[in-house]
Motif scaffolding. Structure first.
Motif, short mmCIF file in Angstrom:
data_model
loop_
_atom_site.label_atom_id
_atom_site.label_comp_id
_atom_site.label_asym_id
_atom_site.label_seq_id
_atom_site.Cartn_x
_atom_site.Cartn_y
_atom_site.Cartn_z
N ASP A 1 0.84 -1.20 0.00
CA ASP A 1 0.00 0.00 0.00
C ASP A 1 0.88 1.25 0.00
O ASP A 1 1.55 1.55 0.98
CB ASP A 1 -0.92 -0.02 1.23
CG ASP A 1 -1.85 1.19 1.27
OD1 ASP A 1 -2.08 1.80 0.22
OD2 ASP A 1 -2.33 1.51 2.37
N ASP A 2 0.88 1.98 -1.12
CA ASP A 2 1.60 3.25 -1.24
C ASP A 2 3.05 3.11 -0.79
O ASP A 2 3.56 3.94 -0.03
CB ASP A 2 0.88 4.34 -0.44
CG ASP A 2 1.33 5.73 -0.84
OD1 ASP A 2 1.82 5.89 -1.97
OD2 ASP A 2 1.22 6.65 -0.01
N VAL A 3 3.70 2.06 -1.24
CA VAL A 3 5.01 1.71 -0.72
C VAL A 3 6.12 2.65 -1.21
O VAL A 3 7.14 2.82 -0.55
CB VAL A 3 5.36 0.26 -1.10
CG1 VAL A 3 5.55 0.13 -2.60
CG2 VAL A 3 6.59 -0.22 -0.36
N PHE A 4 5.93 3.30 -2.37
CA PHE A 4 7.02 4.08 -2.95
C PHE A 4 7.08 5.53 -2.47
O PHE A 4 8.04 6.24 -2.75
CB PHE A 4 6.90 4.09 -4.48
CG PHE A 4 7.15 2.74 -5.10
CD1 PHE A 4 8.33 2.06 -4.87
CD2 PHE A 4 6.20 2.16 -5.92
CE1 PHE A 4 8.57 0.82 -5.44
CE2 PHE A 4 6.42 0.93 -6.50
CZ PHE A 4 7.60 0.25 -6.26
N SER A 5 6.07 5.99 -1.76
CA SER A 5 5.95 7.41 -1.46
C SER A 5 7.10 7.95 -0.61
O SER A 5 7.46 9.12 -0.73
CB SER A 5 4.62 7.70 -0.76
OG SER A 5 4.54 7.01 0.47
N GLU A 6 7.69 7.12 0.23
CA GLU A 6 8.76 7.59 1.12
C GLU A 6 10.10 6.96 0.80
O GLU A 6 11.01 6.97 1.63
CB GLU A 6 8.36 7.31 2.58
CG GLU A 6 7.17 8.14 3.03
CD GLU A 6 6.64 7.72 4.38
OE1 GLU A 6 7.26 6.82 4.98
OE2 GLU A 6 5.64 8.27 4.84
#
Length: 224
Positions: A177-182
């Motif tokens: 879930d939204d793993v690339f954002s950080e």
């Protein structure tokens, strides 16, 4: 975090699910007796103390073995994912040493009877224990950034995938879930090299990031 360990053990260690249920039932019985405050409660508690200590020792040995196994690969994997020399380690915070756990816990339960009765629950045992993540011997909760924390979690998930695949001889499905954002560009690329061999479902607000980092075909489904 102890739930993470127990859930993984249920899926990889035959018989652990039954052991976990037995421990929970015994703990519930002891807690119910503590709340009853019967006049002869000490006598009634003794067999439950013995049973709980026996089951607790088995639970802790399983957890410790799993943590030790994860640590053999975790640091190296984290360094490759993060491109740093930071040492990552998880430490299981057992109240007593593994080889004396049953005996020590039994003594503790006996000594803490008055306290447990006052609180109405069992204050010692693996249900109160956890593991701690360390970065270069400092607790992650005190020093790790959000990106470092995310990378450590991903390293654990990769090891979990590999362990499940080894035990079941079948590739598991990975949900992210939204793993690339950080994660920065290099960490994204390194991550995808590890997960490309698995069928992976990724939620993201920027589909271009997924396309740029995966060499294999991606199916993009817009939502909302």
């Amino acid at each position: 975090r102890r739930t993470y360990l127990d859930d993984l053990l249920e899926r990889t260690e035959p018989g652990f699910a039954q052991l976990r249920r037995q421990y929970k039932r015994t703990l519930q019985q002891r807690n119910a007796l503590l709340k009853s405050k019967n006049f002869n409660i000490n006598t009634q508690l003794f067999p439950w103390n013995i049973r709980l200590s026996e089951l607790a020792g088995r639970v802790v040995r399983h957890r410790t073995k799993l943590v030790d196994g994860l640590n053999t690969q975790l640091n190296d994997l984290y360094r490759r994912l993060s491109h740093t020399d930071v040492r990552l380690e998880i430490v299981y915070g057992g109240t007593f040493t593994v080889n004396q756990y049953e005996t020590k816990l039994l003594h503790k339960l006996e000594a803490s009877t008055a306290q447990d009765i006052a609180r109405g629950f069992t204050t010692s045992g693996p249900h109160r224990e956890d593991f701690t993540v360390y970065y270069d011997n400092h607790q992650a909760a005190e020093t790790a950034s959000r990106g470092e924390t995310r990378t450590a979690i991903l390293a654990l998930k990769i090891l979990e995938l590999e362990l499940l695949e080894k035990v079941r001889d079948q590739k598991p499905i990975l949900l992210l879930d939204d793993v690339f954002s950080e994660l920065d560009g290099s960490r994204r690329k390194l991550l995808t090299t590890y997960i490309e061999k698995y069928q992976t479902f990724i939620t993201t607000t920027d589909a271009d990031i997924v396309v740029q980092n995966f060499t294999e075909t991606c199916n993009i489904i817009p939502l909302g």
